[in-house]
Structures are given as structure tokens and as C-alpha cells.
Design an enzyme around this catalytic site. Structure first.
Site, mmCIF file in Angstrom:
data_model
loop_
_atom_site.group_PDB
_atom_site.id
_atom_site.type_symbol
_atom_site.label_atom_id
_atom_site.label_comp_id
_atom_site.label_asym_id
_atom_site.label_seq_id
_atom_site.Cartn_x
_atom_site.Cartn_y
_atom_site.Cartn_z
ATOM 1 N N PHE A 152 -0.940 10.414 -7.352
ATOM 2 C CA PHE A 152 -0.813 9.071 -6.852
ATOM 3 C C PHE A 152 -1.975 8.341 -7.991
ATOM 4 O O PHE A 152 -1.954 6.975 -7.879
ATOM 5 C CB PHE A 152 -1.231 8.606 -5.592
ATOM 6 C CG PHE A 152 -0.357 9.351 -4.511
ATOM 7 C CD1 PHE A 152 0.903 9.303 -4.652
ATOM 8 C CD2 PHE A 152 -0.859 10.089 -3.524
ATOM 9 C CE1 PHE A 152 1.799 10.320 -3.780
ATOM 10 C CE2 PHE A 152 -0.062 10.717 -2.668
ATOM 11 C CZ PHE A 152 1.176 10.883 -2.914
ATOM 12 N N TRP B 241 1.911 1.741 -3.524
ATOM 13 C CA TRP B 241 0.902 2.111 -4.502
ATOM 14 C C TRP B 241 0.867 3.540 -4.439
ATOM 15 O O TRP B 241 0.425 4.481 -5.529
ATOM 16 C CB TRP B 241 -0.514 1.792 -3.744
ATOM 17 C CG TRP B 241 -1.911 2.396 -4.418
ATOM 18 C CD1 TRP B 241 -2.543 1.692 -5.391
ATOM 19 C CD2 TRP B 241 -2.383 3.521 -3.812
ATOM 20 N NE1 TRP B 241 -3.683 2.594 -5.556
ATOM 21 C CE2 TRP B 241 -3.439 3.595 -4.827
ATOM 22 C CE3 TRP B 241 -2.127 4.755 -3.154
ATOM 23 C CZ2 TRP B 241 -4.355 4.537 -4.744
ATOM 24 C CZ3 TRP B 241 -2.970 5.774 -3.070
ATOM 25 C CH2 TRP B 241 -4.123 5.751 -3.837
ATOM 26 N N HIS B 242 1.444 4.351 -3.453
ATOM 27 C CA HIS B 242 1.431 5.738 -3.427
ATOM 28 C C HIS B 242 2.333 6.305 -4.433
ATOM 29 O O HIS B 242 2.196 7.490 -4.943
ATOM 30 C CB HIS B 242 1.644 6.301 -2.067
ATOM 31 C CG HIS B 242 0.557 6.417 -1.033
ATOM 32 N ND1 HIS B 242 0.298 4.963 -0.224
ATOM 33 C CD2 HIS B 242 -0.556 6.860 -0.751
ATOM 34 C CE1 HIS B 242 -0.661 5.167 0.192
ATOM 35 N NE2 HIS B 242 -1.124 6.250 0.117
ATOM 36 N N GLY B 243 3.235 5.565 -4.851
ATOM 37 C CA GLY B 243 4.642 6.095 -5.800
ATOM 38 C C GLY B 243 5.856 5.249 -5.910
ATOM 39 O O GLY B 243 5.822 4.351 -5.002
ATOM 40 N N SER C 137 0.929 -1.202 0.061
ATOM 41 C CA SER C 137 0.096 -0.055 -0.088
ATOM 42 C C SER C 137 1.001 1.302 -0.004
ATOM 43 O O SER C 137 0.630 2.172 -0.512
ATOM 44 C CB SER C 137 -1.184 -0.016 1.217
ATOM 45 O OG SER C 137 -0.305 0.331 2.426
#
Lengths: 483, 307
Positions: A483, A325-327, A322
Site C-alpha cells: 500500500f 488509499w489501500h489500493g 481511505s
């Protein structure tokens, strides 16, 4: 199109009037209208990337229908795999290609070889992480037979591209949102007023809290290598409110906008900074993403069942992915890992679900114990945001090394600057309003609800006035767009 | 739905009234530093309040000067008057072509100048014009003028707030109470501002930008058309800045070619006749000696080549 733009101020009232007065009679016509305006909303940024949105829609629509046909489990699994692979390939290519290429190049270099694959100058399509996760959840839910696949491409297209939540969430589930495209909506006065109120609060969070904190956080972190620890700590404090105001503000505007059109989106934030431990924080922060990972990754991996090793592995994987997932940056991976390491002791000691209710419900002020827990938890979250905010791991480590040094007691001059004092005053008002309203769906849902209308309206006018007096000029984009 | 729209309208009216009231009270009661988006510059540097009042009494003049502080601090109307030119200086702080256009539209019919001298430079063409609009709105002598200057094509909350506060303060007759103090400057009848003589301060006036905005060029095009329609000569003048500042802009050649294509244009930086310590009080403003030199040079050009 940005919510905080003149374009949207013209776009939405027009859509609202057309939606209710022209297109709401017939479901197909209404869904076609929603699809068109959603594509206009998205294409306003760059129409070329509408193709990706359309591909994602068509792939999952087709896979959803195809999964339901065969009775053979292996074939169903293969179709699910096609859907997931297509979505993850699009996401992976645009978001992670350069990260992996540079990673491979570094690895080869360590082994004494040169890998001659060049990185690409890719523009990350806005909201790609949000809508790919939304469409994937649809196919998975159909595969799990939790929902029936739809054969209505218009409704499905409108569900995937629904403009209020398309570019920065909440990441909706088909089980909640898709059926709403098959229901006739009647205008509900109470819901519409509630929507307006939530939009107002969302704009206050974004324009006043997030943007002002952002200016100060940027000013401090852009010179992180020359600032003392005390100033960097202040920067982390402002960034904590920048990211909260920015992202939860967007969610409030999205939910309010959808509600004005008769749609109910899921709650995305629930006063996370009043959490008493990190587990509670993750139940209250970016709820749509946390629950997505819970339902589509953590539970399938075994969740909290099985051995301690397995539970630990599951938590580590979910948090790290997770974070990723942000970058495409090691800072996000480490941020996820650090959160996992704070969460794991609670899980092992079975204390991860002791704070399920809102803190000190019904009380005006927090008790000393809860206040201390909230402050300590906020401090931990704030320190982790440094990893999230930094461009490189080295930058984060430099900031940490300064904060955890004697220089944390320096930087007092920065604290007395006019803009800092004004922003701290605004934050005081903001936190107090959130605390008072923490038992509602959003902070001002029930503020003065039982009082005379004139008092309520005066309060809303005060919010508008404060926005006008203190909003940051320049129309900064929402952080989560990247994102 | 009907109830919703009715309440939206009523709320909008009530919230607008509340906003006006709160903004006015904020301006009257809060210290200027604590009200971020409410700026009020009545009577401040540039003396725009006096200039806009005086402008109304000037009719059928020979030369009208417009532009930023580099206009009202460089073009000494007394020197031109002595040379036989009846003139007025309508410069204002950070005035960009967008505001120059608004000023000309307002004052041209009354003043009917034969020549308009407009100070132009890359820095002012890089400016968004907000500071200038705020200055004009704060100092405009009447409510319609305030409103006119606020409409300079800029969507900015600070201009809206300044307009509200300026109108309320004007109506209450309390402008002088909230006037900004001015130090080291003196307003000269005719619009020129004389600055107290001080040695060259190399740390001041160095905020120089070089990112020419298309909306400023569009405003200049409108000004040239306005001049043509009214049969008024337009002379674009780039007044001097210290050489280091001038040379820091990489777009000087481009800017010169742009201006030459618009109207008669003279760049007084080009021949290097002005020196930091002798002719300047800061990076962008001439001292008394510099003003005399520039005005004499301009008069020579005017006298030799009136067209």
C-alpha cells in the site's frame, strides 16, 4: 529491507551501536547519520526509488518554507496546492495510473469508442502512500500555522525517511516527530527495555500469528471457487488475524525500534478486535491513518457539523477515499463504502462515541453483553475483510454467496487438519495475551510487570520458543508494503 | 547504557538456555505432528544412522557413491562388490550437492576412494537442501558431526531446532526411543537400501522440480575441485526416473550440458532403456530388476572405460 530478515538483524544492532556511541553527540551529525541509514534501509529494496523519496522531501521542505513567507492568503494557498499536487501526482501516477486508464477504457468502450492509451508496467514504490501522506501533513500543518516550518533540511529529510516507520507507518505528524530531531536524546533504560519488549511482541505477531494464518488463508482463498462456505468463513477468520498480526506487528517493531533510539512514535493499533462497534474499531485500527483522514479531510469537510446529508457525505467520502488509499481496486472502494454504511447508523443515532474506554477495564473476563458485542463486531469486520482480500469484486461476491448459503455448514474436514488446529491453538494464546494486556500500550507491556524478573523473562523466553517452534519459514513480506 | 547491555547479554544467555530446554522438552513430550519446526528423523527411511556409523569402518575403497535416495536405492553395493569393486554408498534422503560436499569433506580422508560416483538430477539441484540437512543432523553419530552437518550454509530454524534436539537426545542416550519406524525397506551392509518388491505405484514419487539453484551448482564446483585436489575420479550419474517425469522437465538439455562441463557424466535416462512397470517401484526409484540393469550397465562402462 524487511524487519524479518537477516539483513535487518545485522543492520539494526550496527545502527544502534553507532547511533549511541559515535553519532549521538552532535545533532547535525546524528540527523545526517539517521538520514543516511534510512536511505540505505529504503534503497536496499530498490535504490532507484530513493529519487521519489528525495523529491517528496525537497518539495515539502521548500513549500513549507515558502508558505511562511507571503502574507497574502491566496499565495499561501497556491504554494500549499503545489505541495499537495506534487505529492498526489507522484502517488497517483505510480499507484492509480493503470486503474484510471482501464476505467477510462471501459467507459469509452461502453460509449462505443476505443481509447488507445496503454497501461504501464509500473512497480509501486514501497511505502509511497505512507511517506507522501506524512510529508503532506507537514505542509498542511505549516499552512494552518499549527507548526513552524523547519529550515533544517537534514532534520526534515531524516523526519520524512526515518527508517523504522518509513515503509508501513505509523504515518507520523510533523508536530509529534519532527521536534524530536531537534532534541538531544539521552539513553533511557526503561524506554529501551520497553522497546525491546514491543519488538519481541511484534515479531511474535508477524512470524507466528500472521504468517501461519496467512498460509491457511491463502490456501483457502486461492481455491475460493471450489471451497464450501464453511471453509471460506474459516479463511476469512484466518485472514482477519493475518492482517492484524502482520500490520500491527510491523507497527510494534517500528515503535520499539524507534524507542531504542530515543524516539517516540504514535500508537497505531489499540486492540481493535476487542471493539464493541465499528466506530470503536476505527478508533483502534490503523490509528495514524484514521486520524490523518479525520484531521486533513473529515474536519475540513465540516466533520459532524451541519445537516444530516452533509454529515453522511463526509463520512462516505472519508471511508471511500481511505479504502481507495489501500489500493487501486474497486474491492478497496467497496470495502471503504461498506465500512461507511456500518458506521453511518451509529453516527445518525449519535452512538458512535459510546465505547471510548477499553472493554471491561480491570476485569479478568468480559461481561456477557460486551462479549456478544465484540463477537458480533468481529464477525462484521471479518466479513468485510473478504472484500479487502479479494482480487476482484466478482471473487468477493462468489465468496459471499457461498458463505451466505447452506454450504456454510460444510467444510468440517478442513477444521480438523493438523495445521488448522495448531494455528487455532496459537490464536487462543494470542487472543488471551492481548485480552490480559489490553489496558497497556501493547499486549505484553505490563505482563508480569509486578512479578519477579525471572517470571517475566520466562514469559519472554516462552514467546521466543513459540516463535522458533511455529514461525513460518520463508520470510514473507509485510502485507502493508503493497500500500 | 551499561546496565542495558549487561541485561541484554544475561537475557540472551538465559533465553538461549530456556530455548534449548523448552525445545528438548517439546521434542520429548509433544507428538511430532504438533511441533511444526522440530523434525527428527533418526532411524527413518534411508537408515542414515546405520550408514554413517558403518562409513567409519570403510577405508581405501574403490568407489564411493553419494547422492539422494536415488543413489542409495539404485547403486547396489553388492553387485559392485561381486564385480570386484570395494565400495560404499553414502547416499542420504534428498541429499543435495551442498550436503554431498559436507559428507565428502568429513569422510573423504578416511575412505580415500579412487572414484566417487555422484547421483545428479535437475530435481535435486532444485532442492533447498533443508530436508537433507535435517536427516543428516538427526542421524549423525556424534555431536561434532551433527554440528558439522548443520552448517551446510542454510539459515533455517528447523535445522537449528533439530540440532538442539538431536544433541540433547544423543547426550541423554534416548535416540532409539524417538526413532522413526521404517516400513518396507532393509538396510544392506555397504549402505544400499533394498525396498520391498511391490508393483509399480504411479501415484508415488512424482514430486519432481526443475528450477536449478545456483548454490547447488556452486557446491558441485567445490566438489569437483575437492576431487581434483585429492586426485579422485568423479563420475556424475543421472539415474533413471519414469520417462513421463523425466520429460516433464524442460531443462534436461541444459542440465546435461552443465554436468558434461563439470566432470565425466552419464545420463541413464537418455537412451530410454527403463520402463515404468518393469523397472520402477515409483516415479523416481528403481525396483530390483531396474537396479540390476542399471548397475550392470554402470559396470560395463566402468570396465570398458575405467577413466
Amino acid at each position: 529491507m524487511l524487519f524479518n530478515s537477516i539483513d535487518f538483524a545485522v543492520f539494526f544492532p550496527l545502527v544502534f551501536v553507532l547511533y549511541w556511541f559515535v553519532f549521538s553527540g552532535n545533532l547535525r551529525v546524528r540527523n545526517t547519520f539517521l538520514l543516511v541509514v534510512s536511505y540505505v534501509f529504503y534503497g536496499w529494496w530498490d535504490p532507484r526509488y530513493l529519487v521519489l523519496l528525495a523529491i517528496s522531501t525537497l518539495v515539502d521542505f521548500s513549500c513549507g518554507l515558502a508558505i511562511n513567507l507571503p502574507k497574502n492568503e491566496r499565495r499561501r494557498k497556491a504554494i500549499l496546492f503545489i505541495s499537495l499536487a506534487a505529492n498526489l501526482c507522484i502517488l497517483g501516477f505510480f499507484k492509480y495510473y493503470n486503474f484510471f486508464i482501464s476505467g477510462f477504457q471501459d467507459a469509452f468502450r461502453l460509449m462505443g469508442h476505443e481509447l488507445s492509451v496503454s497501461s504501464l508496467n509500473l512497480v509501486l514504490p514501497v511505502g509511497i502512500s505512507f511517506y507522501t501522506f506524512q510529508t503532506m501533513s507537514y505542509t498542511v500543518d505549516v499552512y494552518r500555522r499549527r507548526i513552524e516550518p523547519t529550515s533544517d533540511l537534514l532534520a526534515f529529510g531524516a523526519y520524512v525517511s526515518f527508517f523504522p516507520q518509513l515503509v508501513a507507518g505509523p504515518i507520523e505528524r510533523a508536530g509529534n516527530l519532527l521536534p524530536q530531531f531537534f532534541n538531544q536524546h539521552n539513553f533511557d533504560y526503561t524506554a529501551a527495555v520497553n522497546g525491546c519488549r514491543q519488538i519481541l511482541w511484534g515479531f511474535f505477531k508477524k512470524l507466528v500469528i500472521a504468517d501461519n494464518c496467512g498460509v491457511l488463508a491463502d490456501a483457502i482463498f486461492n481455491q475460493y471457487d471450489t471451497q464450501p462456505g464453511g471453509t471460506l468463513l474459516l479463511g476469512a477468520f484466518f485472514f482477519s488475524f493475518q492482517i492484524y498480526g502482520d500490520f500491527s506487528g510491523y507497527s510494534d517493531i517500528a515503535i520499539g525500534t524507534a524507542r531504542l533510539m530515543g524516539f517516540e512514535l504514535m500508537k497505531n493499533f489499540s486492540f481493535p478486535y476487542f471493539s464493541r462497534d465499528i466506530a470503536e474499531f476505527w478508533r483502534r485500527w490503523h490509528i495514524s491513518l484514521s486520524t490523518w483522514f479525520r484531521d486533513y479531510m473529515y474536519v475540513p469537510l465540516g466533520g459532524n457539523q451541519g445537516s444530516e446529508v452533509k454529515k453522511t457525505r463526509n463520512i462516505l467520502l472519508v471511508f471511500v477515499i481511505s479504502g481507495f488509499w489501500h489500493g487501486a481496486n474497486w474491492t478497496f472502494i467497496l470495502w471503504g463504502l461498506a465500512n461507511a454504511l456500518l458506521f453511518l447508523p451509529l453516527l445518525v443515532m449519535k452512538k458512535n462515541r459510546i465505547h471510548l474506554e477499553v472493554a471491561d477495564a480491570g476485569k479478568t473476563l468480559p461481561g456477557p453483553g460486551n462479549l456478544l458485542r465484540m463477537c458480533l463486531n468481529f464477525l462484521l469486520v471479518m466479513l468485510l475483510w473478504i472484500l479487502f482480500r479479494s482480487h476482484t469484486v466478482g471473487e468477493a461476491m462468489t465468496i459471499y454467496s457461498r458463505i451466505f448459503s447452506a454450504s456454510v455448514f460444510e467444510g468440517g474436514a478442513y477444521y480438523s487438519q493438523g495445521q488448522v488446529i495448531i494455528t487455532l491453538g496459537l490464536l487462543g494464546f494470542f487472543v488471551a495475551t492481548e485480552w490480559v494486556g489490553r489496558e497497556g500500550a501493547y499486549a505484553i507491556e505490563k505482563t508480569f510487570a509486578a512479578k519477579h524478573r525471572s517470571l517475566r523473562w520466562t514469559f519472554y523466553s516462552l514467546l521466543i520458543f513459540l516463535t522458533g517452534l511455529y514461525m513460518h519459514r520463508g520470510g514473507s513480506p509485510f502485507i502493508y508494503f503493497q500500500f | 547504557m551499561e546496565k542495558f547491555f549487561k541485561n541484554i547479554v544475561v537475557f540472551t544467555v538465559a533465553a538461549t538456555a530456556a530455548y534449548i530446554l523448552m525445545m528438548t522438552m517439546a521434542g520429548w513430550l509433544m507428538p511430532p505432528a504438533s511441533r511444526k519446526n522440530l523434525v527428527y528423523t533418526y532411524g527413518g527411511n534411508g537408515f542414515e544412522n546405520l550408514r554413517l556409523i558403518e562409513a567409519k569402518d570403510n577405508k581405501n575403497i574403490d568407489i564411493l557413491f553419494i547422492g539422494s535416495s536415488r543413489a542409495y536405492r539404485s547403486f547396489d553395493t553388492r553387485i559392485f562388490e561381486d564385480a570386484g569393486y570395494n565400495c560404499f554408498n553414502l547416499g542420504s534422503s534428498n541429499q543435495t550437492p551442498v550436503q554431498s560436499l559436507a559428507i565428502l569433506e568429513k569422510h573423504l580422508p578416511g575412505m580415500l576412494p579412487k572414484t566417487v560416483v555422484m547421483e545428479v538430477n535437475p530435481d535435486i539441484f532444485s532442492n533447498d537442501g533443508i530436508e537433507s540437512a535435517i536427516d543428516l543432523v538427526s542421524n549423525a553419530p556424534s555431536l561434532p558431526e551433527m554440528f558439522a552437518y548443520s552448517k551446510c550454509g542454510i539459515n533455517d530454524i528447523r535445522i537449528v531446532n533439530t540440532l538442539i534436539f538431536s544433541m540433547a537426545t544423543k547426550l541423554a542416550g534416548m535416540e532409539e526411543r524417538f526413532a522413526r519406524p521404517v516400513k518396507g525397506q532393509k538396510y544392506i551392509t555397504g549402505g544400499f537400501v533394498q525396498t520391498e518388491e511391490k508393483p509399480y505405484d504411479k501415484s508415488a514419487g512424482n514430486d519432481y522440480h526443475c528450477d536449478i539453484k545456483s548454490r547447488q551448482l556452486e557446491a558441485l564446483d567445490k566438489i569437483t575441485r575437492l576431487m581434483q585436489r585429492n586426485n579422485i575420479r568423479l563420475w556424475l550419474v543421472q539415474s533413471p526416473v519414469v520417462p513421463a517425469l523425466y520429460n516433464s522437465c524442460g531443462q534436461n538439455v541444459y542440465f546435461d550440458s552443465l554436468m558434461t562441463g563439470k566432470a565425466r557424466y552419464t545420463n541413464f535416462n537418455a537412451q530410454g532403456k527403463f520402463t515404468d512397470t518393469i523397472h520402477f517401484s515409483d516415479g523416481q526409484h528403481l525396483n530390483e530388476e531396474g537396479v540390476k540393469n542399471l548397475c550392470s550397465w554402470m559396470l560395463n562402462i566402468l570396465n570398458q572405460n575405467p577413466k
